[in-house]
Design a protein around this motif. Structure first.
Motif, PDB file in Angstrom:
ATOM      1  N   PRO A  57       0.832  -1.219   0.000  1.00 49.17           N
ATOM      2  CA  PRO A  57       0.000   0.000   0.000  1.00 49.17           C
ATOM      3  C   PRO A  57       0.862   1.263   0.000  1.00 49.17           C
ATOM      4  N   GLU A  58       2.003   1.230   0.737  1.00 49.55           N
ATOM      5  CA  GLU A  58       2.875   2.422   0.805  1.00 49.55           C
ATOM      6  C   GLU A  58       3.466   2.747  -0.562  1.00 49.55           C
ATOM      7  N   GLU A  60       0.832   4.188  -2.927  1.00 49.40           N
ATOM      8  CA  GLU A  60       0.562   5.590  -2.567  1.00 49.40           C
ATOM      9  C   GLU A  60       1.708   6.492  -3.038  1.00 49.40           C
ATOM     10  N   LYS A 119       1.610   7.115  -6.740  1.00 50.06           N
ATOM     11  CA  LYS A 119       0.496   8.000  -7.096  1.00 50.06           C
ATOM     12  C   LYS A 119       0.851   9.460  -6.786  1.00 50.06           C
ATOM     13  N   ILE A 120       1.428   9.681  -5.615  1.00 48.62           N
ATOM     14  CA  ILE A 120       1.763  11.050  -5.193  1.00 48.62           C
ATOM     15  C   ILE A 120       2.788  11.674  -6.139  1.00 48.62           C
TER      16      ILE A 120
END
Ligand code: PLP
Length: 357
Positions: free
Chosen positions: A279-280, A283, A286-287
């Protein structure tokens, strides 16, 4: 394309003794991630754009291949045999750049979780003329290697990730390049440099390079592969081999010695396995994409960036530099035009059903 590496400019006695051929576009740019820093409310973050190291296929492999493929060509080899997961970026980079020197790639590939990126790389390997061989484990890989050496004869064997001492010289050179960019005021000296740690050639080269360049930046490897392949001891050993190689050809290389405690590795961002997104990392990718338009991959660079982000969010001081080791030349349209049925039979199974992500 430059006519000689920074390494030969700083240590002229290496020229003619260490094999090298130009393959990439260097220096790669350095870029400040202002939008990311202000959105996240974090310290100054910079990126070293090795994703742009070649218009044909970039990423961290190009720097290593400038040395290793030059060696293969100098030895008069016709084939370059190397290893990786079925979606290996190293395998594809080796295939594409070998071809430019008239060398044919033989790839011994291991199964890994099937993603769209993995499928693309397999199709591209075949398109650029690699011979594809599947191996389920290292014993099978060793036997198949032996067979290739015996039957084809003129084979240059490049280990996993191209991480030989010679290949790692590419990243000694990269640190000399960064030093020049710092001296020219293009980027401040980073407090820490984050990068993805796979087989360790990139990190070992940067560690040696930082010493030779007189940089105090701490090099932080974020482990993205099993700890059997990437760990402090392996990186220190490889760094020491790099120093020995340099010292063999130049008396002006200082006596440097690395122990595992000199190697800073972050282990907490690997997740459940090689190539399995966390998940990290999803994320982080995406950022960076939304804030800066930079595309990271979920196997290597997004996990490494997640570690940088986590440190920055915990209030770390900058400047931090992210070494982007992923290729950003988009070959997906070319991959789409390839037919999986043209692959050897045992690879076609990786195209059955939908890829996992
Ligand atoms: C995108 C990317 N980053 C980092 C690495 C790891 O580099 P090294 O094997 O030198 O540790 C790889 C290796 O394949 C890679 O493809």
């Amino acid at each position: 394309m430059r006519s000689s590496p920074w390494l030969f400019e700083e240590f002229p006695e290496l020229e003619g003794k260490v094999p090298w051929t130009p393959l990439g576009d260097f220096p790669t740019p350095v870029q400040k991630l202002d939008k990311l820093s202000s959105r996240e409310g974090i310290c100054e973050v910079w990126v070293k754009r090795d994703d742009r190291s070649s218009e044909l296929y970039g990423g961290n492999k190009v720097r290593k291949l400038e040395f290793t493929l030059a060696d293969a060509a100098a030895r008069g080899k016709r084939y370059v045999l190397t290893y990786g997961g079925i979606g290996s970026n190293h395998a594809l980079a080796t295939t594409i750049h070998s071809r430019r020197l008239g060398l044919k790639a033989i790839l011994i590939l291991f199964p890994q979780p099937v993603t769209r990126h993995v499928q693309e790389n397999l199709l591209l390997d075949a398109h650029f003329g690699a011979e594809l061989i599947l191996a389920k484990n290292s014993l099978e890989a060793a036997l198949k290697t032996l067979w290739q050496i015996v039957t084809k004869r003129s084979v240059y064997v490049l280990p996993l990730g191209g991480s030989t001492a010679l290949g790692a010289l590419g990243f000694v050179d990269a640190m000399l390049e960064l030093r020049r960019q710092i001296d020219a005021g293009e980027v401040p000296e980073p407090r820490k440099i984050f990068l993805a740690l796979g087989t360790g050639g990139t990190m070992a080269g940067l560690l040696v390079g930082a010493k030779l360049a007189g940089l105090d930046s701490q090099v932080v490897g974020v482990r993205v592969t099993s700890s059997r392949i990437g760990n402090e001891r392996k990186v220190a050993n490889l760094a020491n081999r790099v120093v020995r190689l340099l010292k063999r050809h130049s008396e002006s290389i200082p006596d440097l010695r690395f122990s595992p405690s000199d190697v800073s590795v972050v282990h907490g961002f690997y997740g459940p396995g090689y190539g399995v997104p966390t998940p990290e990392c999803v994320e982080a990718a995406k950022i960076v994409r939304e804030a800066e338009g930079i595309r990271l991959d979920l196997t290597y660079t997004a996990k490494a960036f997640a570690a940088l982000l986590s440190e920055a969010r915990s209030g770390a001081e900058g400047p931090l530099l992210f070494w982007n080791t992923f290729n950003s030349v988009d070959l997906s349209a070319l991959a789409e035009r390839q037919d999986p049925r043209s692959l050897p039979k045992e690879f076609q199974a990786f195209f059955e059903g939908e890829p996992s992500f």
